[in-house]
Design a protein around this motif. Structure first.
Motif, short mmCIF file in Angstrom:
data_model
loop_
_atom_site.label_atom_id
_atom_site.label_comp_id
_atom_site.label_asym_id
_atom_site.label_seq_id
_atom_site.Cartn_x
_atom_site.Cartn_y
_atom_site.Cartn_z
N SER A 135 47.72 -18.55 -33.05
CA SER A 135 46.34 -18.11 -33.22
C SER A 135 45.87 -17.38 -31.96
O SER A 135 46.06 -17.86 -30.84
CB SER A 135 45.43 -19.31 -33.50
OG SER A 135 44.08 -18.90 -33.61
N SER A 136 45.26 -16.23 -32.15
CA SER A 136 44.71 -15.48 -31.02
C SER A 136 43.35 -16.04 -30.64
O SER A 136 42.73 -16.81 -31.39
CB SER A 136 44.58 -14.00 -31.37
OG SER A 136 43.63 -13.82 -32.40
N VAL A 139 40.61 -14.85 -33.21
CA VAL A 139 40.65 -15.55 -34.49
C VAL A 139 40.15 -16.99 -34.34
O VAL A 139 39.36 -17.48 -35.14
CB VAL A 139 42.07 -15.53 -35.07
CG1 VAL A 139 42.18 -16.41 -36.31
CG2 VAL A 139 42.48 -14.09 -35.41
N MET A 143 36.77 -18.74 -36.01
CA MET A 143 36.89 -19.97 -36.80
C MET A 143 35.95 -21.04 -36.27
O MET A 143 35.22 -21.68 -37.05
CB MET A 143 38.34 -20.46 -36.77
CG MET A 143 38.57 -21.71 -37.60
SD MET A 143 40.16 -22.47 -37.27
CE MET A 143 39.86 -23.17 -35.64
#
Length: 305
Positions: A135-136, A139, A143
């Motif tokens: 996951s960057s 992102v 979230m």
């Protein structure tokens, strides 16, 4: 000639035939420098030059429009270090480090130890625990921005069900904004922490645990007397890694709070960004970058000790 004679003298001391040694001459030395020149050029352009220019920018003061610069020497370093905003950003940064490094280390160690047990289906949970590495920052921040939403977010709903109804807007409250961003940061680096500690656990010989079981050691005793001592170098590396990541945190702050509310989440890196890109004060930003550079050097030295 001096280098050649020195090599031959050392060869005689060690009882080695000096005629069998290949002593580098001037031609070979220049050839070595020629081979290293691409690396030296890259380091010079992308590492040493920016570093020296950052030190120099710290001695320049720009006008409110960020156009004209005036050399003020070390006065800007003194003014920046003595300013209240800089001190608040440093204090906020250290608070953020304390809110991310110990919980991240403890949680990573806990799930790594649990996932190290040879249970059926444990491979699925190992993949799940390590999935955050894919996951960057952008992102993950989006979230968590949805999870922290005061109207439809799952985290405020959970806190409301537990009776914590006075702080639903976690990112909009000065008391909870920094812990909320810290929680997202712990989650973001949890996968890397889990992978590194799991690798360290797999390097511990099973014979150590078998010997402890023969001596009647409990699970807690094995963890305290076997796992932790042998895992200390790995844990030290993880602490240094998490600390450096915490000091360099920018994306989560930018996406979730933009340094607010107020200056409650204005860490040092975000302060550098605001001074350079919003306030057009490159000199003040450079001073803070130099301060952060020396902190990174100090943290890196801790691992070498």
């Amino acid at each position: 000639m001096a280098l050649r004679d020195r090599w031959r003298g050392r060869a005689k001391e060690q009882g080695v035939d000096s005629n069998s040694l290949a002593v580098p001459g001037k031609g070979q030395t220049w050839r070595a420098y020629l081979m290293l020149s691409p690396v030296l050029i890259v380091f010079g352009v992308f590492v040493f030059y920016p570093l020296v220019r950052t030190f120099w920018l710290g001695t320049q003061r720009t006008d409110p429009f960020g156009i004209n610069t005036v050399s003020v020497g070390l006065d800007q370093y003194r003014d920046t270090f003595s300013s209240d905003s800089f001190r608040r950003s440093v204090v906020t940064t250290f608070k953020f480090v304390l809110l991310t490094v110990p919980p991240g280390l403890a949680l990573g160690l806990l799930i790594a130890v649990l996932a190290h047990k040879p249970l059926r289906g444990i491979a699925f949970f190992r993949g799940l625990f390590s999935s955050t590495v894919a996951s960057s920052v952008a992102v993950a921040s989006v979230m968590w921005l949805a999870l922290f939403n005061p109207n439809v977010g799952a985290v405020p709903k959970l806190l409301q069900s537990l009776g914590w109804v006075d702080r639903l807007d976690l990112l909009g409250d000065k008391a909870t904004a920094l812990p909320a961003v810290a929680a997202s940061t712990v989650w973001l680096y949890l996968g890397a922490t889990f992978i590194i500690i799991s690798a360290g656990l797999q390097a511990i010989p099973d014979e150590m645990y078998e010997a402890a079981e023969i001596d009647g050691a409990s699970a807690w005793t094995k963890f305290r007397q076997v796992t932790l001592p042998l895992l200390t170098p790995v844990l030290l590396f993880v602490i240094v890694m998490l600390t450096i990541n915490a000091f360099q945190t920018f994306g989560q702050i930018h996406f979730l709070t933009e340094g607010g509310p107020g200056d409650s989440t204005r860490v040092l890196v975000y302060s550098i960004f605001e001074d350079a890109r919003k306030n057009f004060d490159d000199g003040r930003a450079a001073v803070q970058a130099v301060f952060l550079f020396f902190i990174m050097i100090l943290i890196a030295r801790i691992q070498l000790w």
